[in-house]
Motif scaffolding. Structure first.
Motif, PDB file in Angstrom:
ATOM      1  N   THR A   1      65.587  47.971  46.210  1.00  0.00           N
ATOM      2  CA  THR A   1      65.244  48.149  47.593  1.00  0.00           C
ATOM      3  C   THR A   1      64.606  48.923  48.018  1.00  0.00           C
ATOM      4  N   GLY A   2      64.023  48.562  49.552  1.00  0.00           N
ATOM      5  CA  GLY A   2      62.411  49.503  49.783  1.00  0.00           C
ATOM      6  C   GLY A   2      62.281  48.632  50.792  1.00  0.00           C
ATOM      7  N   THR A   3      60.703  49.575  51.730  1.00  0.00           N
ATOM      8  CA  THR A   3      60.462  49.396  52.441  1.00  0.00           C
ATOM      9  C   THR A   3      58.756  48.416  51.712  1.00  0.00           C
ATOM     10  N   VAL A   4      58.780  47.451  52.872  1.00  0.00           N
ATOM     11  CA  VAL A   4      57.516  46.563  52.223  1.00  0.00           C
ATOM     12  C   VAL A   4      56.161  47.613  51.111  1.00  0.00           C
ATOM     13  N   GLU A   5      55.833  48.091  51.551  1.00  0.00           N
ATOM     14  CA  GLU A   5      54.799  49.170  50.672  1.00  0.00           C
ATOM     15  C   GLU A   5      55.210  50.171  49.506  1.00  0.00           C
ATOM     16  N   GLU A   6      57.160  50.178  49.615  1.00  0.00           N
ATOM     17  CA  GLU A   6      57.536  50.312  47.908  1.00  0.00           C
ATOM     18  C   GLU A   6      57.753  49.333  46.782  1.00  0.00           C
ATOM     19  N   VAL A   7      57.883  47.917  47.595  1.00  0.00           N
ATOM     20  CA  VAL A   7      57.879  46.599  47.136  1.00  0.00           C
ATOM     21  C   VAL A   7      56.491  46.666  46.020  1.00  0.00           C
ATOM     22  N   ARG A   8      55.056  45.970  47.189  1.00  0.00           N
ATOM     23  CA  ARG A   8      53.974  46.016  46.617  1.00  0.00           C
ATOM     24  C   ARG A   8      53.855  46.798  46.015  1.00  0.00           C
ATOM     25  N   GLY A   9      54.541  48.409  45.605  1.00  0.00           N
ATOM     26  CA  GLY A   9      53.808  49.330  44.915  1.00  0.00           C
ATOM     27  C   GLY A   9      54.459  49.591  43.173  1.00  0.00           C
ATOM     28  N   SER A  10      55.708  48.563  43.414  1.00  0.00           N
ATOM     29  CA  SER A  10      56.567  48.623  42.509  1.00  0.00           C
ATOM     30  C   SER A  10      55.977  48.527  40.970  1.00  0.00           C
ATOM     31  N   ASP A  11      56.583  49.568  39.911  1.00  0.00           N
ATOM     32  CA  ASP A  11      55.698  48.448  38.793  1.00  0.00           C
ATOM     33  C   ASP A  11      56.739  47.803  37.630  1.00  0.00           C
ATOM     34  N   HIS A  12      57.871  47.812  38.749  1.00  0.00           N
ATOM     35  CA  HIS A  12      58.819  47.118  37.824  1.00  0.00           C
ATOM     36  C   HIS A  12      58.242  45.384  37.267  1.00  0.00           C
ATOM     37  N   PRO A  13      58.490  45.018  35.697  1.00  0.00           N
ATOM     38  CA  PRO A  13      57.442  44.025  35.284  1.00  0.00           C
ATOM     39  C   PRO A  13      58.152  42.797  36.206  1.00  0.00           C
ATOM     40  N   ARG A  14      59.309  42.208  36.425  1.00  0.00           N
ATOM     41  CA  ARG A  14      59.871  41.316  37.252  1.00  0.00           C
ATOM     42  C   ARG A  14      59.376  40.938  38.748  1.00  0.00           C
ATOM     43  N   ILE A  15      59.029  42.518  39.249  1.00  0.00           N
ATOM     44  CA  ILE A  15      58.843  42.348  40.491  1.00  0.00           C
ATOM     45  C   ILE A  15      57.196  42.292  40.582  1.00  0.00           C
ATOM     46  N   VAL A  16      56.174  42.682  39.793  1.00  0.00           N
ATOM     47  CA  VAL A  16      55.133  42.679  39.031  1.00  0.00           C
ATOM     48  C   VAL A  16      54.765  40.970  39.409  1.00  0.00           C
ATOM     49  N   SER A  17      55.767  39.888  38.727  1.00  0.00           N
ATOM     50  CA  SER A  17      55.394  39.093  38.287  1.00  0.00           C
ATOM     51  C   SER A  17      56.251  37.992  39.091  1.00  0.00           C
ATOM     52  N   LEU A  18      57.162  38.413  39.929  1.00  0.00           N
ATOM     53  CA  LEU A  18      57.260  37.563  41.124  1.00  0.00           C
ATOM     54  C   LEU A  18      56.309  37.811  41.989  1.00  0.00           C
TER      55      LEU A  18
END
Lengths: 267, 265
Positions: free
Chosen positions: A226-243
């Protein structure tokens, strides 16, 4: 009036099952007053189920859902009815009542929750249709509207009672890019004008990044982030990156489990 | 070894499913009655305008078809009755036969079957479509109880209009019989109706009317149960509609049999 310190929405350890299958695993989420929270996830992530719990349409296995400080898993039917007045929902396909005209659809919440006279109700319904740029369409039936108009009419019905909480299920699904952007603008303008808290469930990245104050990423019933737009964009969690990069899921294949799946209930 | 076990399992599952459904139907009936009685004080009033709207749809619009069917039934009864009674040289006694069978049996039954065919399907289709398009969810989030809004007005409308339709059906069926008797036996209409009304007692007619009220409840509840149980898409709505009509008609005929058994004791 609800005091400003109380979060608009507070979900605590929400667990939900569909039959035997566990759909949501101890979800915790908070939405501040006046915030636009986007719940993002692929299909099967549990985001629609989570929305149904927020709307009080499903009963959770355990955990609690607090809307404006009231736990909707515990309050009485009367209290829930009063709370419904503070909530507006725009469903995926609009879910307008097909047997009623557009204006009648918008007027229904007013008729059920207020004692206003007929003329006032008509005027208020027209005002709400003005807000979503549907003036002049009040006498049409839902089947005569285009996809984008349906969504806007549904939005007019959702804001009929000036709710404190507004929920959207897939606002851009089935819309062309222009209509989709227009709807996003409309959501932002509404939030600015009326200051309500908004929860949007979507799988559209562009629209999510455009409107969100914060984003919750849901995957297979777990909250990844859960985070701001920037945090989500900058996340390196593999599932988020693939999403974000629209890559297909690659799961590790367990040879024994695979064989067992193929041969189960034989012999 | 497996086949008989599977059969037992199937029977068990079907019984459980049937039990479930009967339970759901009774819950729906009680909930409708609850909102009718107490809805006004629970923010869920059953509106008179909604009842009238339904009454026009399920009752008034059914008048032509019920009239045609009952006129034909009355005429047919007269034909068969005269044919049978002729063998005993008692063909003018056909009047009493028609009067009894129409008021006690045929008028409520034919009315029930035709209203079931029209409304049992329409109700299931409407509620089923609303479930699929999330209109039921939309009602609930607005704070409108779907049973109060959709089922309770329908139940009242059917319970009010079915007895009226049955009285009308009685008269039309007897008119059909009377006209055939006029043509076949040269019996004047007023003689036919005089003899009919002399033979009939209030309880004959009332029995038929009680039946029609029971049929009204069956149609409303079975239609609604099938509509609410729709899970998926247009195909589900179609299946629910068919199932609703079939179940309505079968349950009406079974209920009629039970009723006749009790009433004619």
């Amino acid at each position: 009036m609800v005091s400003p310190e109380i979060p608009a929405i507070e979900i605590i350890k929400l667990v939900s099952h569909y039959g035997e299958r566990k759909i949501l695993h101890e979800i915790d989420m908070t939405v501040a007053q006046g915030e636009i929270m986007v719940i993002m996830g692929g299909s099967g992530s549990g985001k629609s189920t989570l929305l149904r719990h927020l709307l009080g349409l499903n009963r959770p296995t355990s955990g609690s859902v607090k809307l404006l400080g009231q736990d909707i898993t515990r309050i009485t039917a009367q209290e829930m009815f009063a709370l419904r007045r503070q909530m507006g929902v725009s469903f995926q396909g609009g879910a307008l009542f097909n047997s009623m005209s557009v204006a009648e659809n918008v007027a229904l919440p007013l008729r059920e929750h207020t004692e206003l006279d007929e003329n006032t109700i008509q005027i208020m319904a027209r005002m709400k249709l003005e807000v979503v740029n549907l003036n002049g369409f009040e006498d049409l039936m839902p089947s005569e509207l285009s996809g984008g108009m349906l969504k806007r009419a549904a939005l007019a019905r959702a804001i009929a009672l000036d709710p404190r909480l507004l929920f959207f299920d897939e606002p851009s699904a089935g819309l062309d890019p222009v209509a989709s952007v227009e709807l996003d603008e409309l959501i932002l303008n509404l939030q600015e004008a009326m200051g309500m808290s908004i929860v949007v469930v979507t799988h559209e990245l562009e629209s999510a990044f455009k409107i969100a104050d914060r984003i919750t990423v849901l995957d297979q019933g777990h909250i990844l982030l859960t985070g701001t737009v920037e945090e989500v964009r900058g996340s390196d969690h593999p599932r988020i990156v693939s999403l974000l990069q629209r890559q297909p899921r690659r799961e590790e294949i367990d040879g024994d489990a695979y064989l067992q799946r193929l041969t189960r209930e034989l012999a | 070894m497996r086949a008989p076990l599977a059969a037992v399992e199937w029977v068990g599952r079907q019984t459980a499913k049937f039990g479930n459904e009967v339970g759901y139907a009774s819950a729906l009936l009680f909930e409708s009655l609850y909102w009718l009685l107490l809805g006004h004080w629970r923010n869920q009033p059953v509106r008179v305008s909604a009842v009238f709207k339904e009454a026009v749809e399920v009752g008034v619009r059914a008048i032509p078809i019920v009239c045609i069917a009952c006129f034909a039934t009355g005429t047919m009864l007269a034909m068969q009755g005269i044919h049978t009674l002729k063998q005993f040289g008692a063909d003018s006694q056909v009047v009493v036969g028609i009067a009894y069978s129409v008021s006690r049996e045929f008028a409520p039954l034919i009315t029930g079957i035709f209203v079931a065919g029209r409304s049992g399907s329409a109700v299931a289709a409407r509620i089923g479509t609303m479930t699929v398009s999330q209109e039921i969810d939309a009602l609930r989030v607005i704070g409108v109880n779907p049973v109060r809004y959709l089922v309770a007005p329908l139940l009242v409308a059917l319970m009010l209009t079915m007895p009226c339709l049955t009285v009308l059906a009685n008269l039309v069926a007897m008119l059909g019989g009377a006209l055939y008797c006029l043509a076949a036996l040269g019996m004047p209409l007023e003689v036919f109706f005089d003899r009919s009304f002399a033979a009939l007692t209030t309880s004959d007619v009332l029995g038929g009317i009680y039946k029609s009220i029971a049929f009204a409840m069956l149609i409303a509840i079975i239609g609604a149960v099938n509509g609410f149980q729709v899970k998926s898409g247009a195909e589900g709505v179609g299946r629910a509609t068919t199932r609703s009509v079939v179940l309505c008609i079968v349950s009406i005929i079974l209920a009629d049999m039970l009723f006749t058994g009790f009433l004619s004791r």
